[in-house]
Design a protein around this motif. Sequence first.
Motif, short mmCIF file in Angstrom:
data_model
loop_
_atom_site.label_atom_id
_atom_site.label_comp_id
_atom_site.label_asym_id
_atom_site.label_seq_id
_atom_site.Cartn_x
_atom_site.Cartn_y
_atom_site.Cartn_z
N ASP A 156 30.98 36.55 30.40
CA ASP A 156 32.33 36.95 31.03
C ASP A 156 32.59 37.04 32.71
O ASP A 156 31.46 36.76 33.36
CB ASP A 156 33.71 37.76 30.85
CG ASP A 156 34.04 38.20 29.44
OD1 ASP A 156 34.48 37.17 28.43
OD2 ASP A 156 33.80 39.05 29.07
N SER A 215 33.89 38.22 35.79
CA SER A 215 34.15 39.92 35.08
C SER A 215 34.55 40.31 36.85
O SER A 215 34.19 40.16 38.02
CB SER A 215 33.81 40.98 34.86
OG SER A 215 34.49 42.21 35.41
N GLU A 239 45.06 40.06 26.21
CA GLU A 239 44.81 39.37 26.47
C GLU A 239 45.18 38.35 25.90
O GLU A 239 45.65 37.97 25.38
CB GLU A 239 43.45 39.49 25.93
CG GLU A 239 42.59 37.75 25.92
CD GLU A 239 41.56 38.02 24.66
OE1 GLU A 239 39.94 39.14 24.92
OE2 GLU A 239 41.52 37.73 23.23
N SER A 257 44.99 34.10 24.94
CA SER A 257 44.29 32.37 24.63
C SER A 257 44.73 31.65 24.36
O SER A 257 45.92 31.56 23.78
CB SER A 257 43.19 33.43 24.67
OG SER A 257 43.56 33.88 22.80
N ASN A 310 39.92 32.16 27.12
CA ASN A 310 40.79 33.80 27.47
C ASN A 310 41.36 34.89 28.79
O ASN A 310 39.98 34.01 30.04
CB ASN A 310 40.58 34.67 26.52
CG ASN A 310 38.80 34.99 26.40
OD1 ASN A 310 38.56 36.30 27.59
ND2 ASN A 310 38.00 34.50 26.24
N PHE A 311 42.19 35.38 28.93
CA PHE A 311 42.13 35.63 30.59
C PHE A 311 42.74 37.25 30.13
O PHE A 311 43.62 37.40 29.19
CB PHE A 311 43.15 35.87 31.52
CG PHE A 311 43.52 36.45 32.81
CD1 PHE A 311 42.81 36.22 33.24
CD2 PHE A 311 44.85 37.03 32.34
CE1 PHE A 311 43.23 37.40 34.54
CE2 PHE A 311 45.29 37.99 33.25
CZ PHE A 311 44.26 37.62 34.68
N GLN A 312 41.43 38.43 30.60
CA GLN A 312 41.77 40.11 30.65
C GLN A 312 42.26 40.37 31.48
O GLN A 312 41.90 40.78 32.47
CB GLN A 312 40.57 40.64 29.84
CG GLN A 312 40.81 40.66 28.48
CD GLN A 312 39.80 41.37 27.73
OE1 GLN A 312 39.20 42.09 28.78
NE2 GLN A 312 39.47 41.06 26.54
N TYR A 313 42.76 41.04 31.57
CA TYR A 313 43.85 42.09 32.61
C TYR A 313 43.65 43.74 32.16
O TYR A 313 44.44 43.98 31.07
CB TYR A 313 45.27 41.66 33.25
CG TYR A 313 45.49 42.54 34.24
CD1 TYR A 313 45.21 42.45 35.67
CD2 TYR A 313 46.60 43.62 33.93
CE1 TYR A 313 45.75 42.64 36.82
CE2 TYR A 313 47.03 43.92 35.47
CZ TYR A 313 46.76 43.43 36.45
OH TYR A 313 46.96 44.31 38.45
N TRP A 341 39.69 43.08 35.91
CA TRP A 341 40.31 41.31 35.14
C TRP A 341 39.27 40.99 35.09
O TRP A 341 38.04 40.99 35.23
CB TRP A 341 41.70 40.70 36.07
CG TRP A 341 40.78 39.95 36.87
CD1 TRP A 341 41.12 40.83 38.37
CD2 TRP A 341 40.40 39.07 37.54
NE1 TRP A 341 40.72 39.97 39.34
CE2 TRP A 341 40.16 39.14 38.87
CE3 TRP A 341 39.68 37.85 36.35
CZ2 TRP A 341 39.67 37.99 39.94
CZ3 TRP A 341 39.19 37.02 37.54
CH2 TRP A 341 38.80 36.67 38.57
N SER A 342 39.35 39.72 33.54
CA SER A 342 38.04 39.06 33.78
C SER A 342 38.46 37.34 32.99
O SER A 342 39.65 37.59 32.78
CB SER A 342 37.46 39.04 32.99
OG SER A 342 37.97 39.53 31.25
N LEU A 343 38.02 36.68 32.87
CA LEU A 343 37.94 35.31 32.50
C LEU A 343 36.89 34.99 31.84
O LEU A 343 35.74 35.44 32.12
CB LEU A 343 38.41 34.20 33.15
CG LEU A 343 39.20 34.09 34.73
CD1 LEU A 343 39.03 33.67 35.61
CD2 LEU A 343 40.45 33.61 34.07
#
Length: 215
Positions: free
Chosen positions: A21, A23, A165, A167, A185-188, A203-205
């Motif tokens: 990821d 991050s 997430e 996606s 995907n994108f996480q926050y 957050w991360s991609l």
Amino acid sequence: MVCCLISTAQNRQIGISISPDFSHHYTKYEDLPIRVHENESAKFGYKAGFNFLFRLKGEKWIANTGLIYANRGYQSKKIDIQNILNEPKIARSQRYRYHFHYVDVSLQARYYAIEKESIKGFVALSAIPAFMFRETMTHIYYFSDNTDRVRNGSFPNRFFNVFTELSAGVEYSLKVKYRLLLEPNFQYGWISLQNESFVTRLWSLGIKTGLYMNL
């Protein structure tokens, strides 16, 4: 990248995953949005764990739950160190990396919106309770002929977080038993790392790539 090996029992699947990821974190101060410090940048993290999938309704809906290890965080840019005497034992530059080690409980609902021959397209939404069990900072010193790394101890951050997430991806049938998965995907994270005037949210991609095998 996620690499999944799946075994199928009727409408249930089980697999393992690995995912690198991109991050980073978002920061604000006293309810005023501010830019992330100009000296900080994203770092590469990764996730790895077990996944369990089963059908919810017909061929369109899939539930995916898993127990995942996640390495999140961020890093500084390389900072030059003034060395007036040009002493080789003094580092020329330095940077630090923050590592936040989590155990994630992934809860995903996946909907297959497109099905055409051997290709299926889907969208997914995940809620991820996450538990931090370790946090470290690596201080990296760059010398003229080598690099030295020093790992420091833990920091007073919250151990619990909740990530969302989003996606979308595609599955491609390679053969009767095999499928290839690609899922950006994108996480926050919704809970700040610190309980202070500074608010820091991770957050991360990432891009999950999976290989499924149906037995």
